[in-house]
Design an enzyme around this catalytic site. Structure first.
Site, PDB file in Angstrom:
ATOM      1  N   CYS A 583       0.851  -1.197   0.000  1.00  0.00           N
ATOM      2  CA  CYS A 583       0.000   0.000   0.000  1.00  0.00           C
ATOM      3  C   CYS A 583       0.879   1.235   0.000  1.00  0.00           C
ATOM      4  CB  CYS A 583      -0.919   0.001   1.226  1.00  0.00           C
ATOM      5  SG  CYS A 583      -2.074   1.398   1.287  1.00  0.00           S
ATOM      6  N   HIS A 622      -8.648  -3.552  -3.378  1.00  0.00           N
ATOM      7  CA  HIS A 622      -7.812  -2.786  -2.449  1.00  0.00           C
ATOM      8  C   HIS A 622      -8.186  -1.307  -2.483  1.00  0.00           C
ATOM      9  CE1 HIS A 622      -3.785  -2.000  -0.455  1.00  0.00           C
ATOM     10  NE2 HIS A 622      -4.097  -0.789  -0.905  1.00  0.00           N
ATOM     11  N   GLU A 623      -8.351  -0.746  -3.690  1.00  0.00           N
ATOM     12  CA  GLU A 623      -8.668   0.680  -3.799  1.00  0.00           C
ATOM     13  C   GLU A 623     -10.100   0.970  -3.347  1.00  0.00           C
ATOM     14  OE1 GLU A 623      -6.204   2.544  -4.158  1.00  0.00           O
ATOM     15  OE2 GLU A 623      -4.890   0.891  -4.752  1.00  0.00           O
ATOM     16  N   HIS A 626     -10.223   1.464   0.276  1.00  0.00           N
ATOM     17  CA  HIS A 626      -9.862   2.830   0.694  1.00  0.00           C
ATOM     18  C   HIS A 626     -11.074   3.758   0.609  1.00  0.00           C
ATOM     19  CE1 HIS A 626      -5.686   2.275   1.462  1.00  0.00           C
ATOM     20  NE2 HIS A 626      -5.328   2.036   0.206  1.00  0.00           N
TER      21      HIS A 626
END
Length: 673
Positions: A583, A622-623, A626
């Site tokens: 990350c 993953h994004e 966020h």
């Protein structure tokens, strides 16, 4: 008779016609007073917190608008109630009154509430207190002793002219009729009542809650052009501020206040880096009593347009040095006051340019320059002059007062002047970016000072310079957060939101390019960056196309990146795969995460959900995490018993074949999310 006299009314006791307090006009039929004055008028205990019955009426006398034989008395009711919140007259002692008919035709004039800070310690204010004759009162002066709880200030009244019967009266600037608060006289004993001022913050709250047309005056000194520059020589910053002012008031202005402050150092996402500035304060403790201020400030005053009585001034156009004095000193902020020349004040109708400059070291000042948008600013411009031989890279940000809603600042230009690269931005008052209360900021870093990733001792320091918020020492299940946890959805049907999405994506691509230049990623690795990692709390992210041999739709990736606006995972596979992830917000470690092998994602601006598998699906997930306020070390992402490992340990495990490649499922079973 001044405005103050024509706005003041006495609140009468409903049973005896005795005067129990004051009220003052802020609209044609709107007045403010103290809640305890209302209680006294209707015969209740002054500390009563229950709202008066809707049938309860008060009577207000406007004695200065009539004669002794023709009293002007008007009924009023309570339209908003902010009573005392506790014993002993704690703050929040405000009531809004509504007149049954106005008194404007009899000469009543509403007062305006100042938007400036209510009162300052040691400053003089005007109040309305007892006087001779019919006891109608007169102007009296008080001195602010200091803050006495939130929204309340102690007033030193040596002549005892303000007494309990004059609570609810207006408190004004010493040189104008602008209201900065309201009197609250508390009867400790008959000889020495304590006199307080309730701040205009409370007055705004009361007026807005009652949905009454509270008139707020604009600052009487307009800022025609606010120009700021920062010049860096490789070791220190020289800051120059140039402001063109217009005095729209009826009185001459002789001083101007400003502050030098730092909010964070450098771009590490720490709002108040107390530890850093205690080691590198703006002013060393040994010099804090220096009356000239430990930061050596130089200042000048130039009269550019004469005001009343200055048409033949020999000082017109003359740039004159002026005195500067430090008022308040702390590790992260110094407040200053400038004194205009005694023979050339800023008269009503006059225009002048004030300039001041100072120098700070690059240990005291981070790689950024921020300006606040002041009220009645007609134009603003900022410039950063950076050494060309350091290969600078700069960008702009626009911040609201709360820091929520950070967005890229469009329109930043770049030019070369001799040995400097100049980044600049300018706007007019009709631009959205110039809304009062917002802030603009230029950030930068120097490529000549960015080491190769293989030689960087701390990649977090480098990525922080790119504007990527950093999380230090992450562990599984840690609740520590520096990234925004709540993000906003954009409506692409709205032109403003489409433009904002374009600006955010453009900046994400810019940062992704910097990251790719800093670190040589393997081509088969898909990497991404989400807007919250830059402090931009919108549901936008980008993900790079990996060179993994998979053929993707030609229209899916624009110049190598998939653009995700308001992405939503609508389906995922039951089959999951565990693999290591990194990350950009904690780049020096890697961690194992178990995720669905395949996902289907709905993306705003695209008609149908798109299907992704393997490493690309992992990067997109993953994004999107966020955007949902999550990171891969959260306990529901990283398997129990796992912890992040250093990059060196990760590389060692790979070389020793201790990391098994992910197992690709033979078949996929989909389920809705």
């Amino acid at each position: 008779m001044g405005k103050l006299e024509r706005a003041v009314a006495f609140v009468l006791d409903s049973h005896s016609d005795r005067r129990v307090g004051l009220a003052f006009l802020i609209g044609d039929r709107v007045l403010l007073t103290c809640a305890h004055v209302v209680n006294a008028a209707i015969g209740r205990d002054t500390a009563e917190t229950a709202r008066p019955h809707r049938a309860a009426f008060l009577y207000l006398e406007f004695p200065l608008l009539g004669s002794e034989s023709d009293r002007i008395v008007r009924p009023a009711d309570v339209t908003q109630w902010l009573p005392v919140t506790g014993a002993d007259f704690e703050p929040r002692d405000v009531a809004v009154l509504g007149l049954q008919e106005d008194v404007i035709g009899q000469g009543g004039v509403p007062l305006r509430i100042s938007p400036d800070a209510t009162v300052r310690r040691g400053g003089e204010v005007r109040m309305w207190g007892p006087g001779p004759g019919r006891g109608l009162g007169r102007n009296t002066v008080g001195v602010v002793r200091g803050e006495s709880g939130k929204n309340r200030f102690q007033i030193d009244d040596p002549d005892r002219r303000v007494v309990p019967g004059f609570s609810g009266g207006p408190v004004c600037h010493s040189d104008s009729d602008e209201v900065v608060g309201m009197v609250q006289a508390v009867p400790r004993d008959r000889s020495a009542p304590d006199v307080y001022v309730l701040s205009n913050n409370l007055l705004y709250t009361a007026g807005e809650a009652a949905q009454q047309p509270v008139e707020v005056s604009r600052p009487v000194v307009k800022l025609l052009h606010d120009h700021g520059e920062v010049h860096y020589d490789g070791a220190s910053y020289r800051l120059i501020q140039r402001r063109r002012l217009y005095n729209g008031s009826r009185t001459a202005r002789r001083t101007y206040e400003f502050k030098v402050s730092v909010a964070f150092y450098p771009n590490d996402g720490v709002p108040q880096n107390v530890e850093h500035h205690s080691k590198h304060p703006l002013v060393p403790p040994a010099r804090r009593d220096d009356p000239a201020g430990a930061i050596e400030v130089e200042a000048w005053f130039t009269l550019t347009k004469p005001g009343r009585g200055q048409s033949g001034s020999p000082r017109l156009g003359l740039r004159q040095p002026i005195a500067v004095r430090a008022l308040k000193v702390a590790d992260q902020q110094v407040d200053y006051k400038l004194y205009y020349p005694l023979d050339t004040p800023l008269e009503p109708g006059a225009e002048a340019v004030i300039e001041y400059c100072y120098r700070v070291t690059d240990r005291q000042w981070g790689q950024w320059y921020k300006r606040n948008i002041k009220a009645d600013t007609e134009a603003i411009s900022v410039e950063a002059h950076l050494p060309a031989d350091l290969a600078p890279e700069a960008w702009g940000m626009n911040l609201p007062p709360s820091d929520n809603g950070l967005r890229p600042l469009p329109g930043v230009t770049v030019r070369t002047e001799h040995d400097k690269v100049v980044y600049a931005w300018t706007a007019r008052a009709d631009d959205e970016d110039l809304d009062e209360g917002r802030r603009v900021r230029l950030d930068w870093f120097f490529w000549k000072r960015i080491p190769e990733s293989t030689r960087a001792e701390n990649a977090a320091d480098v990525l922080g310079q790119f504007g990527i918020l950093q999380m230090r020492d992450p562990v599984r299940g840690s609740s520590l957060r520096t990234l925004p946890s709540v993000t906003q959805t954009l409506d692409l049907d709205l032109p403003a939101d489409r433009d904002l999405a374009t600006d955010v994506i453009r900046h994400l691509r810019r940062v992704a390019h910097w990251v790719g230049r800093f670190h040589d990623f393997k081509p088969q690795v898909s990497r991404g960056i989400a807007a919250p990692q830059l402090g931009i709390a919108y549901r936008i992210a980008i993900v790079s196309r990996p060179a993994d041999g998979v053929t993707y739709d030609a229209d899916l990736f624009r110049d190598g990146y998939l653009e995700l606006v308001n992405p939503r995972i609508v389906e995922e596979t039951i089959e999951e795969v565990t693999d290591y992830e990194g990350c950009l917000s904690f780049f020096d470690v890697r961690g194992q995460v178990r995720r669905p092998y395949g996902i289907r994602v709905a993306i705003d601006g695209r008609a149908e959900p798109r299907t992704f598998t393997g490493a690309l699906a992992r990067s997109i997930s993953h994004e999107i995490d966020h955007l949902n306020g999550k990171i891969y070390t959260d306990s529901d992402r990283m398997p129990y018993g796992e912890q992040p490992v250093t990059v060196a340990d990760y590389q060692r495990m790979r070389e020793e074949d201790r990391i098994a490649p992910p197992v690709i499922p033979a078949r996929l079973t989909w389920r809705p999310v």
